[in-house]
Design a protein around this motif. Structure first.
Motif, PDB file in Angstrom:
ATOM      1  N   VAL A   1      75.529  22.971 -34.642  1.00  0.00           N
ATOM      2  CA  VAL A   1      76.251  23.538 -35.773  1.00  0.00           C
ATOM      3  C   VAL A   1      75.562  24.862 -36.085  1.00  0.00           C
ATOM      4  CG1 VAL A   1      77.006  23.210 -38.147  1.00  0.00           C
ATOM      5  CG2 VAL A   1      76.785  21.227 -36.630  1.00  0.00           C
ATOM      6  N   HIS A   2      76.282  25.957 -35.864  1.00  0.00           N
ATOM      7  CA  HIS A   2      75.703  27.288 -36.014  1.00  0.00           C
ATOM      8  C   HIS A   2      75.776  27.809 -37.448  1.00  0.00           C
ATOM      9  CE1 HIS A   2      75.498  27.855 -31.639  1.00  0.00           C
ATOM     10  NE2 HIS A   2      76.647  27.206 -31.616  1.00  0.00           N
ATOM     11  N   ARG A   3      76.913  27.531 -38.103  1.00  0.00           N
ATOM     12  CA  ARG A   3      77.152  28.149 -39.406  1.00  0.00           C
ATOM     13  C   ARG A   3      78.120  27.303 -40.209  1.00  0.00           C
ATOM     14  NH1 ARG A   3      80.908  33.373 -39.979  1.00  0.00           N
ATOM     15  NH2 ARG A   3      80.495  33.983 -42.116  1.00  0.00           N
ATOM     16  N   LEU A   4      77.890  27.243 -41.509  1.00  0.00           N
ATOM     17  CA  LEU A   4      78.830  26.626 -42.442  1.00  0.00           C
ATOM     18  C   LEU A   4      79.043  27.589 -43.600  1.00  0.00           C
ATOM     19  CD1 LEU A   4      77.722  22.937 -42.396  1.00  0.00           C
ATOM     20  CD2 LEU A   4      80.068  23.680 -42.297  1.00  0.00           C
ATOM     21  N   VAL A   5      80.291  27.885 -43.881  1.00  0.00           N
ATOM     22  CA  VAL A   5      80.659  28.695 -45.040  1.00  0.00           C
ATOM     23  C   VAL A   5      81.378  27.763 -46.000  1.00  0.00           C
ATOM     24  CG1 VAL A   5      82.011  30.652 -45.882  1.00  0.00           C
ATOM     25  CG2 VAL A   5      80.881  30.782 -43.642  1.00  0.00           C
ATOM     26  N   LEU A   6      80.858  27.659 -47.211  1.00  0.00           N
ATOM     27  CA  LEU A   6      81.434  26.755 -48.204  1.00  0.00           C
ATOM     28  C   LEU A   6      81.860  27.549 -49.431  1.00  0.00           C
ATOM     29  CD1 LEU A   6      78.678  25.166 -46.917  1.00  0.00           C
ATOM     30  CD2 LEU A   6      80.052  23.346 -47.882  1.00  0.00           C
ATOM     31  N   ALA A   7      83.052  27.245 -49.924  1.00  0.00           N
ATOM     32  CA  ALA A   7      83.554  27.864 -51.149  1.00  0.00           C
ATOM     33  C   ALA A   7      83.720  26.779 -52.196  1.00  0.00           C
ATOM     34  CB  ALA A   7      84.881  28.571 -50.881  1.00  0.00           C
ATOM     35  N   LEU A   8      83.423  27.126 -53.437  1.00  0.00           N
ATOM     36  CA  LEU A   8      83.473  26.155 -54.521  1.00  0.00           C
ATOM     37  C   LEU A   8      84.040  26.796 -55.776  1.00  0.00           C
ATOM     38  CD1 LEU A   8      82.558  23.307 -55.600  1.00  0.00           C
ATOM     39  CD2 LEU A   8      80.474  24.461 -56.353  1.00  0.00           C
ATOM     40  N   ASN A   9      85.011  26.116 -56.385  1.00  0.00           N
ATOM     41  CA  ASN A   9      85.496  26.464 -57.715  1.00  0.00           C
ATOM     42  C   ASN A   9      85.137  25.293 -58.615  1.00  0.00           C
ATOM     43  OD1 ASN A   9      86.755  27.034 -60.100  1.00  0.00           O
ATOM     44  ND2 ASN A   9      88.810  27.207 -59.236  1.00  0.00           N
ATOM     45  N   CYS A  10      84.081  25.482 -59.391  1.00  0.00           N
ATOM     46  CA  CYS A  10      83.649  24.463 -60.342  1.00  0.00           C
ATOM     47  C   CYS A  10      84.008  24.876 -61.764  1.00  0.00           C
ATOM     48  CB  CYS A  10      82.157  24.204 -60.214  1.00  0.00           C
ATOM     49  SG  CYS A  10      81.135  25.670 -60.460  1.00  0.00           S
ATOM     50  N   GLY A  11      84.955  25.812 -61.888  1.00  0.00           N
ATOM     51  CA  GLY A  11      85.355  26.291 -63.205  1.00  0.00           C
ATOM     52  C   GLY A  11      84.370  27.315 -63.712  1.00  0.00           C
ATOM     53  N   HIS A  12      83.533  26.901 -64.660  1.00  0.00           N
ATOM     54  CA  HIS A  12      82.491  27.783 -65.190  1.00  0.00           C
ATOM     55  C   HIS A  12      81.325  27.823 -64.213  1.00  0.00           C
ATOM     56  CE1 HIS A  12      84.222  28.352 -69.223  1.00  0.00           C
ATOM     57  NE2 HIS A  12      84.639  27.093 -69.105  1.00  0.00           N
TER      58      HIS A  12
ATOM     59  N   VAL B   1      77.847  28.966 -64.450  1.00  0.00           N
ATOM     60  CA  VAL B   1      76.826  29.449 -65.373  1.00  0.00           C
ATOM     61  C   VAL B   1      75.633  30.046 -64.624  1.00  0.00           C
ATOM     62  CG1 VAL B   1      75.229  28.771 -67.212  1.00  0.00           C
ATOM     63  CG2 VAL B   1      77.540  27.814 -67.138  1.00  0.00           C
ATOM     64  N   ASN B   2      75.152  29.346 -63.589  1.00  0.00           N
ATOM     65  CA  ASN B   2      73.982  29.797 -62.849  1.00  0.00           C
ATOM     66  C   ASN B   2      74.319  29.828 -61.358  1.00  0.00           C
ATOM     67  OD1 ASN B   2      71.510  30.128 -61.540  1.00  0.00           O
ATOM     68  ND2 ASN B   2      70.383  28.951 -63.073  1.00  0.00           N
ATOM     69  N   PRO B   3      74.815  30.962 -60.857  1.00  0.00           N
ATOM     70  CA  PRO B   3      75.246  31.032 -59.455  1.00  0.00           C
ATOM     71  C   PRO B   3      74.151  30.684 -58.444  1.00  0.00           C
ATOM     72  CG  PRO B   3      76.068  32.915 -60.683  1.00  0.00           C
ATOM     73  CD  PRO B   3      75.118  32.186 -61.590  1.00  0.00           C
TER      74      PRO B   3
ATOM     75  N   PRO C   1      72.035  24.712 -39.958  1.00  0.00           N
ATOM     76  CA  PRO C   1      72.782  25.919 -39.616  1.00  0.00           C
ATOM     77  C   PRO C   1      72.601  26.980 -40.687  1.00  0.00           C
ATOM     78  CG  PRO C   1      74.240  24.342 -40.628  1.00  0.00           C
ATOM     79  CD  PRO C   1      72.894  23.665 -40.495  1.00  0.00           C
ATOM     80  N   LYS C   2      73.101  28.156 -40.406  1.00  0.00           N
ATOM     81  CA  LYS C   2      73.181  29.185 -41.434  1.00  0.00           C
ATOM     82  C   LYS C   2      74.218  28.695 -42.449  1.00  0.00           C
ATOM     83  CE  LYS C   2      74.286  34.026 -42.164  1.00  0.00           C
ATOM     84  NZ  LYS C   2      74.691  35.287 -41.552  1.00  0.00           N
ATOM     85  N   VAL C   3      73.895  28.748 -43.736  1.00  0.00           N
ATOM     86  CA  VAL C   3      74.793  28.285 -44.790  1.00  0.00           C
ATOM     87  C   VAL C   3      75.102  29.455 -45.714  1.00  0.00           C
ATOM     88  CG1 VAL C   3      75.125  26.676 -46.705  1.00  0.00           C
ATOM     89  CG2 VAL C   3      73.822  25.964 -44.693  1.00  0.00           C
ATOM     90  N   GLU C   4      76.388  29.685 -45.932  1.00  0.00           N
ATOM     91  CA  GLU C   4      76.823  30.744 -46.843  1.00  0.00           C
ATOM     92  C   GLU C   4      77.701  30.117 -47.917  1.00  0.00           C
ATOM     93  OE1 GLU C   4      78.322  34.273 -44.770  1.00  0.00           O
ATOM     94  OE2 GLU C   4      77.407  33.432 -42.958  1.00  0.00           O
ATOM     95  N   THR C   5      77.469  30.525 -49.155  1.00  0.00           N
ATOM     96  CA  THR C   5      78.193  29.969 -50.294  1.00  0.00           C
ATOM     97  C   THR C   5      79.048  31.047 -50.948  1.00  0.00           C
ATOM     98  OG1 THR C   5      76.391  28.420 -50.711  1.00  0.00           O
ATOM     99  CG2 THR C   5      77.937  28.787 -52.506  1.00  0.00           C
ATOM    100  N   VAL C   6      80.287  30.686 -51.229  1.00  0.00           N
ATOM    101  CA  VAL C   6      81.194  31.556 -51.965  1.00  0.00           C
ATOM    102  C   VAL C   6      81.569  30.815 -53.242  1.00  0.00           C
ATOM    103  CG1 VAL C   6      83.381  32.800 -51.944  1.00  0.00           C
ATOM    104  CG2 VAL C   6      82.142  32.441 -49.797  1.00  0.00           C
ATOM    105  N   ILE C   7      81.261  31.418 -54.375  1.00  0.00           N
ATOM    106  CA  ILE C   7      81.606  30.818 -55.665  1.00  0.00           C
ATOM    107  C   ILE C   7      82.880  31.490 -56.159  1.00  0.00           C
ATOM    108  CG2 ILE C   7      80.834  30.375 -58.017  1.00  0.00           C
ATOM    109  CD1 ILE C   7      77.926  30.644 -56.863  1.00  0.00           C
ATOM    110  N   VAL C   8      83.866  30.662 -56.480  1.00  0.00           N
ATOM    111  CA  VAL C   8      85.177  31.145 -56.919  1.00  0.00           C
ATOM    112  C   VAL C   8      85.430  30.618 -58.333  1.00  0.00           C
ATOM    113  CG1 VAL C   8      87.622  31.315 -56.302  1.00  0.00           C
ATOM    114  CG2 VAL C   8      85.920  30.931 -54.509  1.00  0.00           C
TER     115      VAL C   8
END
Length: 162
Positions: free
Chosen positions: A49-60, A62-64, A111-118
């Motif tokens: 597993v080389h890379r995982l990009v995860l996006a999350l919408n948790c509403g508010h 507060v602390n990215p 793996p490399k992990v990248e997070t996108v906060i929406v």
């Protein structure tokens, strides 16, 4: 979140030879999450597993930084379950009774992990658990893209991929 994960991962753009993508999404724990996994399967059936990009919408949001830390930790737990998650019984007792006998992801395997906060700032949702739920399906979808066949059982340590 699905679009955000796909965009950040470069969905539709070419990957290096032998690397394949898979995608998954989930709504639960009061949040929306999605993941794109990039994996390769060697001719001997070895998964990377080389890379995982995860996006999350948790509403508010507060602390990215804390959200990103929770998401990254969820990858470790999700991949541990997918790759190694199994309990064995000998003489009526569980063998893997604590972390010294239960295999978990090591830093070198991560793996490399990248997070996108929406954030939408209109509700309060969960942070760590929702992204655990998209790790395994995104990896399994990438394996199916790599091998041309779906995986029907877990953990992956017991599955012949080629």
């Amino acid at each position: 979140v699905l679009n955000a994960a796909a965009e950040k991962a470069g969905w539709g753009k070419p990957l290096p030879a032998g690397v394949h993508r898979g995608i998954a999404q989930f709504m639960g724990y009061g949040s929306y999450s999605a993941a794109v996994a990039e994996v390769s399967v060697s001719p001997r059936g070895e998964l990377k597993v080389h890379r995982l990009v995860l996006a999350l919408n948790c509403g508010h949001a507060v602390n990215p930084d804390q959200i990103a830390a929770q998401v990254e930790g969820s990858v470790a737990y999700g991949l541990t379950a997918a790759l190694y998650g199994e309990l064995t019984v000998e003489k009526g007792r569980i063998v893997e009774d604590n972390f010294h006998t239960y295999k978990i992801m090591r830093l070198a395997e991560m793996p490399k992990v990248e997070t996108v906060i929406v954030p939408t700032y209109d509700f309060w949702g969960g942070v760590g658990e929702p992204t655990i739920c998209v790790v395994t399906p995104s990896v399994l979808n990438a394996i199916a893209a790599a091998t041309g066949k779906p995986v029907r059982s877990l953990p992956l340590k017991n599955v012949k991929l080629v």
